[in-house]
Enzyme design. Structure first.
Site, PDB file in Angstrom:
ATOM      1  N   SER A 180      -2.919 -12.320  -6.037  1.00  0.00           N
ATOM      2  CA  SER A 180      -1.552 -11.790  -5.963  1.00  0.00           C
ATOM      3  C   SER A 180      -0.692 -12.437  -7.031  1.00  0.00           C
ATOM      4  O   SER A 180      -0.840 -13.630  -7.322  1.00  0.00           O
ATOM      5  CB  SER A 180      -0.954 -12.091  -4.585  1.00  0.00           C
ATOM      6  OG  SER A 180       0.442 -11.831  -4.601  1.00  0.00           O
TER       7      SER A 180
ATOM      8  N   TYR B 113       3.084  -7.521  -9.642  1.00  0.00           N
ATOM      9  CA  TYR B 113       4.421  -7.085  -9.263  1.00  0.00           C
ATOM     10  C   TYR B 113       5.265  -7.220 -10.512  1.00  0.00           C
ATOM     11  O   TYR B 113       5.486  -8.347 -10.977  1.00  0.00           O
ATOM     12  CB  TYR B 113       5.017  -7.986  -8.176  1.00  0.00           C
ATOM     13  CG  TYR B 113       4.618  -7.642  -6.769  1.00  0.00           C
ATOM     14  CD1 TYR B 113       4.710  -6.339  -6.297  1.00  0.00           C
ATOM     15  CD2 TYR B 113       4.184  -8.626  -5.898  1.00  0.00           C
ATOM     16  CE1 TYR B 113       4.364  -6.025  -4.991  1.00  0.00           C
ATOM     17  CE2 TYR B 113       3.835  -8.317  -4.587  1.00  0.00           C
ATOM     18  CZ  TYR B 113       3.932  -7.012  -4.150  1.00  0.00           C
ATOM     19  OH  TYR B 113       3.592  -6.714  -2.863  1.00  0.00           O
TER      20      TYR B 113
ATOM     21  N   THR C  73       0.854  -2.812  -8.193  1.00  0.00           N
ATOM     22  CA  THR C  73       1.357  -2.373  -6.885  1.00  0.00           C
ATOM     23  C   THR C  73       2.637  -1.572  -7.093  1.00  0.00           C
ATOM     24  O   THR C  73       3.600  -2.060  -7.685  1.00  0.00           O
ATOM     25  CB  THR C  73       1.604  -3.601  -5.989  1.00  0.00           C
ATOM     26  OG1 THR C  73       0.355  -4.282  -5.838  1.00  0.00           O
ATOM     27  CG2 THR C  73       2.126  -3.196  -4.628  1.00  0.00           C
TER      28      THR C  73
ATOM     29  N   ARG D  46      11.156  -6.068   7.872  1.00  0.00           N
ATOM     30  CA  ARG D  46      10.223  -6.935   8.601  1.00  0.00           C
ATOM     31  C   ARG D  46      11.029  -7.810   9.564  1.00  0.00           C
ATOM     32  O   ARG D  46      11.497  -8.893   9.197  1.00  0.00           O
ATOM     33  CB  ARG D  46       9.418  -7.779   7.629  1.00  0.00           C
ATOM     34  CG  ARG D  46       8.630  -6.918   6.644  1.00  0.00           C
ATOM     35  CD  ARG D  46       7.813  -7.749   5.689  1.00  0.00           C
ATOM     36  NE  ARG D  46       7.125  -6.908   4.724  1.00  0.00           N
ATOM     37  CZ  ARG D  46       6.347  -7.375   3.756  1.00  0.00           C
ATOM     38  NH1 ARG D  46       6.164  -8.683   3.632  1.00  0.00           N
ATOM     39  NH2 ARG D  46       5.753  -6.553   2.921  1.00  0.00           N
TER      40      ARG D  46
ATOM     41  N   LYS E 148      -1.980   0.672  -7.061  1.00  0.00           N
ATOM     42  CA  LYS E 148      -2.122   0.382  -5.625  1.00  0.00           C
ATOM     43  C   LYS E 148      -0.871   0.797  -4.864  1.00  0.00           C
ATOM     44  O   LYS E 148       0.240   0.398  -5.219  1.00  0.00           O
ATOM     45  CB  LYS E 148      -2.350  -1.122  -5.424  1.00  0.00           C
ATOM     46  CG  LYS E 148      -2.365  -1.567  -3.959  1.00  0.00           C
ATOM     47  CD  LYS E 148      -2.763  -3.027  -3.834  1.00  0.00           C
ATOM     48  CE  LYS E 148      -2.858  -3.488  -2.397  1.00  0.00           C
ATOM     49  NZ  LYS E 148      -1.573  -3.856  -1.804  1.00  0.00           N
TER      50      LYS E 148
ATOM     51  N   HIS F 160       0.282  -0.754   2.153  1.00  0.00           N
ATOM     52  CA  HIS F 160       0.693  -2.164   2.099  1.00  0.00           C
ATOM     53  C   HIS F 160       0.501  -2.846   3.452  1.00  0.00           C
ATOM     54  O   HIS F 160       1.306  -3.681   3.877  1.00  0.00           O
ATOM     55  CB  HIS F 160       2.153  -2.266   1.632  1.00  0.00           C
ATOM     56  CG  HIS F 160       2.433  -3.494   0.822  1.00  0.00           C
ATOM     57  ND1 HIS F 160       2.470  -3.507  -0.554  1.00  0.00           N
ATOM     58  CD2 HIS F 160       2.685  -4.777   1.197  1.00  0.00           C
ATOM     59  CE1 HIS F 160       2.738  -4.720  -0.981  1.00  0.00           C
ATOM     60  NE2 HIS F 160       2.866  -5.514   0.054  1.00  0.00           N
TER      61      HIS F 160
ATOM     62  N   ARG G  84     -11.616  -3.211   9.765  1.00  0.00           N
ATOM     63  CA  ARG G  84     -12.029  -4.344  10.600  1.00  0.00           C
ATOM     64  C   ARG G  84     -13.486  -4.274  11.017  1.00  0.00           C
ATOM     65  O   ARG G  84     -14.003  -5.210  11.637  1.00  0.00           O
ATOM     66  CB  ARG G  84     -11.178  -4.403  11.880  1.00  0.00           C
ATOM     67  CG  ARG G  84      -9.675  -4.463  11.639  1.00  0.00           C
ATOM     68  CD  ARG G  84      -9.250  -5.802  11.040  1.00  0.00           C
ATOM     69  NE  ARG G  84      -7.818  -5.861  10.837  1.00  0.00           N
ATOM     70  CZ  ARG G  84      -7.195  -5.564   9.689  1.00  0.00           C
ATOM     71  NH1 ARG G  84      -7.909  -5.196   8.623  1.00  0.00           N
ATOM     72  NH2 ARG G  84      -5.885  -5.640   9.583  1.00  0.00           N
TER      73      ARG G  84
HETATM   74  C1  FNR Z   1      -0.186  -8.362   1.632  1.00  0.00           C
HETATM   75  N1  FNR Z   1      -0.317  -7.294   0.742  1.00  0.00           N
HETATM   76  C2  FNR Z   1       0.018  -7.490  -0.579  1.00  0.00           C
HETATM   77  N2  FNR Z   1      -0.177  -6.491  -1.480  1.00  0.00           N
HETATM   78  C3  FNR Z   1       0.106  -6.677  -2.798  1.00  0.00           C
HETATM   79  O1  FNR Z   1      -0.093  -5.758  -3.589  1.00  0.00           O
HETATM   80  N3  FNR Z   1       0.573  -7.890  -3.228  1.00  0.00           N
HETATM   81  C4  FNR Z   1       0.792  -8.933  -2.390  1.00  0.00           C
HETATM   82  O2  FNR Z   1       1.208 -10.006  -2.806  1.00  0.00           O
HETATM   83  C5  FNR Z   1       0.536  -8.723  -1.013  1.00  0.00           C
HETATM   84  N4  FNR Z   1       0.778  -9.729  -0.121  1.00  0.00           N
HETATM   85  C6  FNR Z   1       0.379  -9.576   1.184  1.00  0.00           C
HETATM   86  C7  FNR Z   1       0.498 -10.653   2.059  1.00  0.00           C
HETATM   87  C8  FNR Z   1       0.035 -10.539   3.363  1.00  0.00           C
HETATM   88  C9  FNR Z   1       0.153 -11.704   4.280  1.00  0.00           C
HETATM   89  C10 FNR Z   1      -0.550  -9.326   3.807  1.00  0.00           C
HETATM   90  C11 FNR Z   1      -1.092  -9.182   5.211  1.00  0.00           C
HETATM   91  C12 FNR Z   1      -0.651  -8.253   2.952  1.00  0.00           C
HETATM   92  C13 FNR Z   1      -0.959  -6.023   1.160  1.00  0.00           C
HETATM   93  C14 FNR Z   1      -2.482  -6.110   1.021  1.00  0.00           C
HETATM   94  O3  FNR Z   1      -2.872  -6.139  -0.327  1.00  0.00           O
HETATM   95  C15 FNR Z   1      -3.190  -4.915   1.678  1.00  0.00           C
HETATM   96  O4  FNR Z   1      -2.667  -3.720   1.168  1.00  0.00           O
HETATM   97  C16 FNR Z   1      -3.139  -4.888   3.200  1.00  0.00           C
HETATM   98  O5  FNR Z   1      -3.089  -6.192   3.733  1.00  0.00           O
HETATM   99  C17 FNR Z   1      -4.339  -4.150   3.749  1.00  0.00           C
HETATM  100  O6  FNR Z   1      -4.284  -4.031   5.119  1.00  0.00           O
HETATM  101  P1  FNR Z   1      -5.056  -5.011   6.148  1.00  0.00           P
HETATM  102  O7  FNR Z   1      -6.484  -5.160   5.693  1.00  0.00           O
HETATM  103  O8  FNR Z   1      -4.305  -6.295   6.170  1.00  0.00           O
HETATM  104  O9  FNR Z   1      -4.939  -4.249   7.429  1.00  0.00           O
HETATM  105  C1  LAC Z   2       3.952  -8.835   1.281  1.00  0.00           C
HETATM  106  C2  LAC Z   2       4.290  -8.836  -0.172  1.00  0.00           C
HETATM  107  C3  LAC Z   2       4.426 -10.151  -0.771  1.00  0.00           C
HETATM  108  O1  LAC Z   2       3.430  -7.825   1.748  1.00  0.00           O
HETATM  109  O2  LAC Z   2       3.396  -8.042  -0.863  1.00  0.00           O
HETATM  110  O3  LAC Z   2       4.267  -9.819   1.976  1.00  0.00           O
END
Ligand code: FNR
Ligand code: LAC
Length: 372
Positions: A120, A146, A172, A181, A244, A268, A303
């Protein structure tokens, strides 16, 4: 680093962890409340979050019996790289909150399991350090992007990531704003709690005159990302740019026409727009629009091996896993990350055998009740 201890015996195999979901309560127990809320939470009333897993099952598998599956392999080809299986690590922010070894620990687990880490741009380490570690253990990785409102600030760390050996960029495009949130807002989670993003450390602070409860924009996220950025990144770096956060056929086309090297269907992790469709419900439309020009990947609520099999039947080339990787990292470190991928891979092998599919290419929509 030395203070960190894994749960149980330290080995998820001998502790009898047989399904990735079993790691979730263990991770919940050991992470601080606000960190757990950040990981587990979704946007709004978390309706899309709850729907994600069931949406995979809703397709219903329709297996072939009487098929010789004695020579079975989950191998796939992805952007010129042969992979033993199609299970990748989704980019997730700030791994140091889950393990003191941060993304370097995650990388080791991913590499051992034949997977690939997406770093990330809100990670806990800079791309240069990840690249060095990856090179030492021959691990493949991708860099998530990002963009900043001032693009030159982004290009500074992307130059570093590309020089450090990322094989692709993952842009992304679904986060002009974070979602509502509630958990994080109640916890006042975020930059105010001193979360550091080393990749973005050089960024000048962005002033936001709005009072905290009225803030919409995040200083780390550009709110004007468009397909022009896809074209520019592809031109500038000459490596594949995966887009993405696509949920619609028309956006998928726009991404591909702008030069995307791949499309990732993602909402996301249901963290941004609540009530948006689960990815399992829109994947087929995107696959059809892209028409095989570039690979389509998907994430969200994966999962079980059957979820992966369903995604591949719908036309995905690979899947990405988000939260379960964090559960594994927080409980067993690299061994936990490895175990998450290995459990999913094993379940995928079982699902393929039971569907009568010896090759990933045998997985098609005829094996789904919804898409015959
Ligand atoms: C994310 N996701 C995410 N996506 C992205 O493009 N950049 C990021 O920094 C983050 N950060 C992030 C933090 C946390 C704690 C979570 C749970 C998710 C989204 C991630 O890449 C992904 O799209 C989802 O988490 C997929 O779903 P599942 O497998 O968590 O259900
Ligand atoms: C998140 C961001 C950082 O889902 O992508 O927390």
């Amino acid at each position: 680093m030395s203070a960190w201890r894994a749960v149980g015996s330290g080995d998820p195999v001998s502790d009898g962890i047989v399904a990735v979901g079993e790691l979730e309560p263990l991770a919940a127990e050991r992470l601080a409340g606000e960190v757990w809320d950040y990981v587990a939470g979704g946007a709004g009333d978390e309706r899309t979050l709850r729907a994600a897993g069931d949406a995979w099952a809703a397709h219903g598998l329709s297996p072939h019996a009487m098929r010789d599956v004695s020579d079975l392999t989950t191998e796939v080809e992805l952007l010129g790289r042969r992979m033993a299986h199609p299970i990748l690590l989704a980019p997730t922010a700030t791994h140091v909150r889950y393990h003191p070894g941060a993304e370097l620990e995650t990388l080791r687990g991913a590499q051992t399991a034949g997977s690939l880490l997406t770093l990330s741009s809100l990670g806990s380490i800079v791309p240069d350090d990840l690249g060095k570690a990856a090179q030492a253990i021959d691990a493949a990785w991708w860099m998530q992007v990002y963009l900043q409102r001032d693009r030159s600030l982004s290009y500074a760390y992307l130059d570093q990531a590309v020089a450090a050996g990322t094989e692709a960029l993952v842009l992304t495009v679904d986060t002009p704003s974070l979602g509502a949130r509630d958990r994080d807002r109640r916890d006042s989670f975020g930059a105010s709690r001193g979360v550091a993003f080393p990749t973005l450390a050089h960024l000048p602070p962005v002033a936001d005159p709005a009072p905290p409860h009225r803030r919409v924009w995040n200083p780390h996220l550009a709110n004007d990302v468009s397909e022009r950025d896809v074209t520019e990144l592809a031109r500038r770096y000459e490596i594949p740019v995966l887009v993405k956060g696509v949920l619609r056929a028309d956006d998928a086309r726009r991404a591909v026409d702008a030069g995307a090297g791949g499309v990732i269907v993602s909402n996301h992790g249901a963290r941004n727009l609540d009530t948006v469709a689960p990815t399992a419900a829109v994947l087929a439309d995107v696959v059809d629009a892209v028409a095989g020009e570039v690979p389509v990947l998907v994430d969200g609520g994966i999962r079980r091996g059957t979820d992966i099999a369903t995604a591949l039947c719908l036309g995905a080339r690979a899947v990405l896993v988000g939260r379960p990787v964090i559960w594994g990292l927080a409980t067993y470190g690299a061994a936990g990350v490895q175990h998450v991928v290995e459990v999913l891979r094993t379940e995928l092998e079982m699902a393929m055998a039971l569907l009568g599919a010896s090759r990933v290419s045998d997985l098609g929509r005829d094996l789904l009740l919804t898409r015959r």
